[in-house]
Design an enzyme around this catalytic site. Structure first.
Site, short mmCIF file in Angstrom:
data_model
loop_
_atom_site.label_atom_id
_atom_site.label_comp_id
_atom_site.label_asym_id
_atom_site.label_seq_id
_atom_site.Cartn_x
_atom_site.Cartn_y
_atom_site.Cartn_z
CE LYS A 256 -4.01 2.17 2.08
NZ LYS A 256 -3.58 3.50 1.67
CG PHE A 346 -3.00 -1.01 -7.98
CD1 PHE A 346 -4.37 -1.11 -7.98
CD2 PHE A 346 -2.41 0.17 -7.54
CE1 PHE A 346 -5.16 -0.06 -7.56
CE2 PHE A 346 -3.20 1.23 -7.11
CZ PHE A 346 -4.58 1.11 -7.12
NE ARG A 421 -14.67 2.87 2.50
CZ ARG A 421 -13.55 3.55 2.26
NH1 ARG A 421 -12.38 2.96 2.42
NH2 ARG A 421 -13.60 4.81 1.87
#
Length: 574
Positions: A256, A346, A421
């Site tokens: 991250k 990514f 999310r």
């Protein structure tokens, strides 16, 4: 053409309706009633916005311009307008009262004459477009004149909603969920189909007109489009690596990065870069644009990545340095030399004319590696697929030692879900999760900080109603220089003032750290943050990124499960 008066009457009814089902029904009736040309406009208007989120157009009306237009239309002074704001606490009510109080010497307003023709919804939209196009020298005068025209042509019932739309804060309790359900009801399209189309287009107005003209089949045909950014997929916090593996099983592990999210659209030689707020930042990042042209071997693609600035030691630079790059409009080349960026890619959502968001991550990864070549300032992020907590801990430690935030733990079989999310993407960081909250108010400081806004009211978001719910105040973590800069920014977002207290239009996002979340009867959310402190001003994020009330409830529950004292039921200030 539908008159704006009809829209205003519908808004008044919706505003007075307590239940979401009844509100949905009224919005559906409104959408069915307007013409096809007006439907996309009304869909955005009823959500309190003028242009779709992906559009580069913005109204750009601050309190100063709005007050000046009301003053000119009413014959009152700007000080009088500010006084009304303090009394009413609402710009819509202020507009109504201001024009009702217009001086006798003021020119007669056609808006208050029985024979005056109704101003149409489309005319209001065209004026907002003209305001949006105003730039450079004389733009403020142009904006004031266009608003003055609208106020002078409107009835007392209409001016309040015009004023609220000017600052894109309609305050009738209609959010995305209600509009989604209303479109489904009005045009007989499944709710899930409407929601998916909105995820792919980021334009509820486009979804509504497509549903009306083509039904479910046409809505199902809506997809990703180059150079129209979509919301980015989001991650939940993982309390522990072990709990993440228990949820996902074998997982794809990535660093991250301590950087800024960037969505990349490549269309032949044209490259467009979008921030997390979906703003076009292509002109600010010529180095990234050049790398995409050179190292992305595809005719067309939509990619997801993180832009990172590294120092001479190979460590991440301060996040504010990255924001300097994203904000830069002038002297871009010299700033790029001073703060060079690299991009870690990514994910891929679109390749050579084909949408990929429904493909599993493992498949998207293959296609990503097949079209992106690693170069000096671009690379495909390293990924390890494993279910071994020890191996994951090694990667986690490596990421922290390199100066980054932690790791991402992803479900290899998960689709790409724009704006969602969930547990398909988890993030593990070494400290308790920070919160991204909207700033909805402030207070003037005291002592040597008298001229600064020194304390800021924070709020989470309720997706059902579209409202922002207070969760506390933050007054620590600011330097005097930062307070000065923030005071200048927020001066254009003031809705009303009363004494030292200020109500602000929600627009700026604070990332806030805290000791714990506590139950509170003093805040409308029902929660308060204990010892909040500012981590950063997230210029790269939009209101869609603000934490939801559901997120706070989940974090509070996790605290209790980990044995953290939930605290007093009376925490927080009034």
């Amino acid at each position: 053409m539908t008159s704006f008066r009809e829209f205003s009457q519908a808004c008044r009814m919706i505003e007075a309706t307590p239940g979401s089902l009844e509100m949905t029904s009224q919005v559906a009736e409104l959408l069915k009633r307007v013409s096809p040309e007006e439907l996309p406009i009304v869909t955005h208007f009823v959500m309190g916005e003028v242009f779709p989120a992906w559009s580069s157009q913005e109204v750009g009306v601050g309190a100063g311009i709005l007050y000046a237009a009301l003053a000119k239309s009413s014959g009152l002074s700007v000080n009088d307008i500010e006084g009304l704001i303090r009394d009413t606490g609402d710009i819509g009510e202020t507009a109504v009262k201001a024009l009702a109080k217009r001086s006798k010497g003021q020119a007669t307003f056609s808006s208050f004459m029985e024979e005056a023709p109704d101003i149409s919804i489309h005319e209001v939209f065209e004026r907002f477009q003209a305001i949006s196009r105003s730039s450079g020298k004389g733009s403020q005068t142009s904006k004031i004149k266009n608003l003055q025209y609208l106020f002078n042509c409107a009835t007392p019932d209409e001016v309040g909603y015009i004023a609220r739309l000017a600052v894109e804060d309609l305050r009738i309790g209609v959010g995305e969920g209600i509009v989604r359900d209303a479109i489904a009801s009005a045009f007989n399209v499944p709710v899930a189909t409407v929601e998916r189309a909105f995820m792919l287009t980021n334009d509820m107005g486009l979804v509504s007109i497509t549903a009306r003209e083509g039904g479910a089949e046409s809505v199902e045909g809506l997809g990703l489009q180059l150079n129209r950014p979509i919301r980015m997929m989001l991650a939940q916090i993982a309390p522990t690596i072990e709990s993440a593996i228990a949820d996902i099983g074998e997982a794809a592990i990535e660093w991250k990065f301590d950087g800024a999210r960037v969505q990349i659209h490549k269309d032949g030689e044209r490259v467009s870069l979008y921030s997390r707020k979906l703003e076009d930042i292509s002109g600010s990042l010529p180095d990234i644009t050049a790398s995409i042209r050179k190292y992305v071997h595809a005719d067309s693609a939509i990619l997801d990545g993180e832009a990172v600035a590294m120092d001479e030691r190979g460590r991440p630079r301060a996040f504010q340095d990255i924001l300097r790059r994203l904000r830069r409009k002038h002297e871009v080349d010299s700033t790029a030399k001073e703060i060079p960026l690299s991009i870690n890619i990514f994910d891929i959502m679109y390749l050579n004319g084909k949408g990929l968001i429904d493909a599993p991550l493992v498949k998207r990864r293959e296609m990503l590696e097949g079209c992106v070549e690693n170069g000096d300032s671009i690379r495909v992020d390293r990924q390890v697929v494993t279910s071994d907590p020890e191996e994951i801990n090694v990667i986690y430690t490596e990421a922290l030692r390199a100066g980054h935030e932690g790791i991402m733990i992803k479900n290899p079989q998960s689709p790409y879900s724009p704006g969602k999310r969930g547990k398909n993407w988890l993030k593990k960081k070494p400290v308790m999760e920070t919160l991204d909250l909207a700033v909805i108010g402030a207070e003037w400081g005291y002592g040597r900080r008298t001229s600064f806004m020194g304390s800021y009211a924070l709020a989470c978001h309720d997706p059902k109603t579209g409202r922002f719910l207070p969760v506390g105040k933050v007054a620590t973590g600011f330097s005097d220089e930062q307070l000065s800069e923030l005071t200048a920014i927020f001066s254009d977002l003031i809705v009303m003032q009363s004494g030292t207290k200020i109500e602000l239009k929600p627009q700026v996002i604070f990332e806030v750290a805290f000791e714990e979340i506590q139950k509170s009867t003093n805040y409308e959310s029902g929660y308060a943050l204990r010892f909040p402190r500012l981590v950063s001003v997230r210029d790269d994020k939009s209101l869609e990124d603000v934490e939801t009330i559901g997120r706070l409830e989940e974090m509070y529950r996790l605290q209790r499960e980990r044995g953290i004292n939930p605290g007093s039921a009376e925490v927080g200030g009034k």
